[in-house]
Design a protein around this motif. Structure first.
Motif, short mmCIF file in Angstrom:
data_model
loop_
_atom_site.label_atom_id
_atom_site.label_comp_id
_atom_site.label_asym_id
_atom_site.label_seq_id
_atom_site.Cartn_x
_atom_site.Cartn_y
_atom_site.Cartn_z
N PRO A 106 0.82 -1.21 0.00
CA PRO A 106 0.00 0.00 0.00
C PRO A 106 0.86 1.26 0.00
CG PRO A 106 0.01 -1.02 2.16
CD PRO A 106 0.72 -1.96 1.24
N ASP A 107 0.27 2.36 -0.49
CA ASP A 107 0.98 3.63 -0.53
C ASP A 107 1.16 4.25 0.85
OD1 ASP A 107 1.26 3.50 -3.23
OD2 ASP A 107 -0.56 4.66 -3.66
N ASP A 108 0.22 4.01 1.75
CA ASP A 108 0.35 4.55 3.10
C ASP A 108 0.42 3.41 4.10
OD1 ASP A 108 -2.21 3.67 2.82
OD2 ASP A 108 -3.13 5.35 3.86
#
Length: 163
Positions: A106-108
């Motif tokens: 995931p990006d975060d």
């Protein structure tokens, strides 16, 4: 002269021969790579510029570096001829991944953290965490601090000292 006197010179001449041989082999590989260039193939120049080959002549290469930008380079200035997948990955950011079922990172980090209430209680606890060995003097100081803390009366939220 004896053989022992000549041995260092023989070793030196042999080392020089091996070094020049490997340099010639690398140079020949670079010439072969430059001769394999065809219009439409992606290249990287020795200056680090990525472009597409538009025309190849005897000593020069016409490169298309972008819309309306054509540059004439010497063949010797081409550092690498790239495969189509590698060129698209570097220049356009297009990934041709064979494993489409692979885990996606995931990006975060919010999806990676736990949302249990028990972890929040443990994180809000102000007691220090023991991260290593302690000396005997540190242990005595810690027990003395704990004894002082236990001797003092603890305040509750509703109590006040002024009466």
């Amino acid at each position: 002269m004896s053989l022992l006197t000549l041995l260092p010179f023989i070793v030196l001449i042999g080392a020089m021969f091996l070094m020049t041989r490997s340099a010639k082999k690398k140079q020949q590989q670079a010439i072969d790579m430059r001769n394999q260039m065809q219009p439409g193939s992606g290249v990287r120049t020795i200056g680090g510029m990525y472009a597409t080959v538009k025309e190849v002549s005897e000593d020069t290469v016409l490169l298309d570096a972008g819309p309306g930008v054509e540059l004439l380079f010497a063949k010797n200035s081409i550092g690498a001829v790239l495969t189509d997948d590698e060129y698209n990955r570097i220049v356009h950011g297009i990934e041709h991944d064979l494993k489409s079922d692979a885990d996606v990172v995931p990006d975060d980090a919010s999806s990676l953290t736990e949302t249990d209430d028990s972890s929040d209680v443990a994180a809000s606890d102000d007691t220090p965490v023991d991260l290593g060995k302690k000396d005997a003097a540190d242990e005595q100081a810690d027990t003395a601090d704990e004894a002082k803390a236990d001797a003092q009366p603890k305040k509750s939220e509703g109590d006040s000292e002024a009466k």
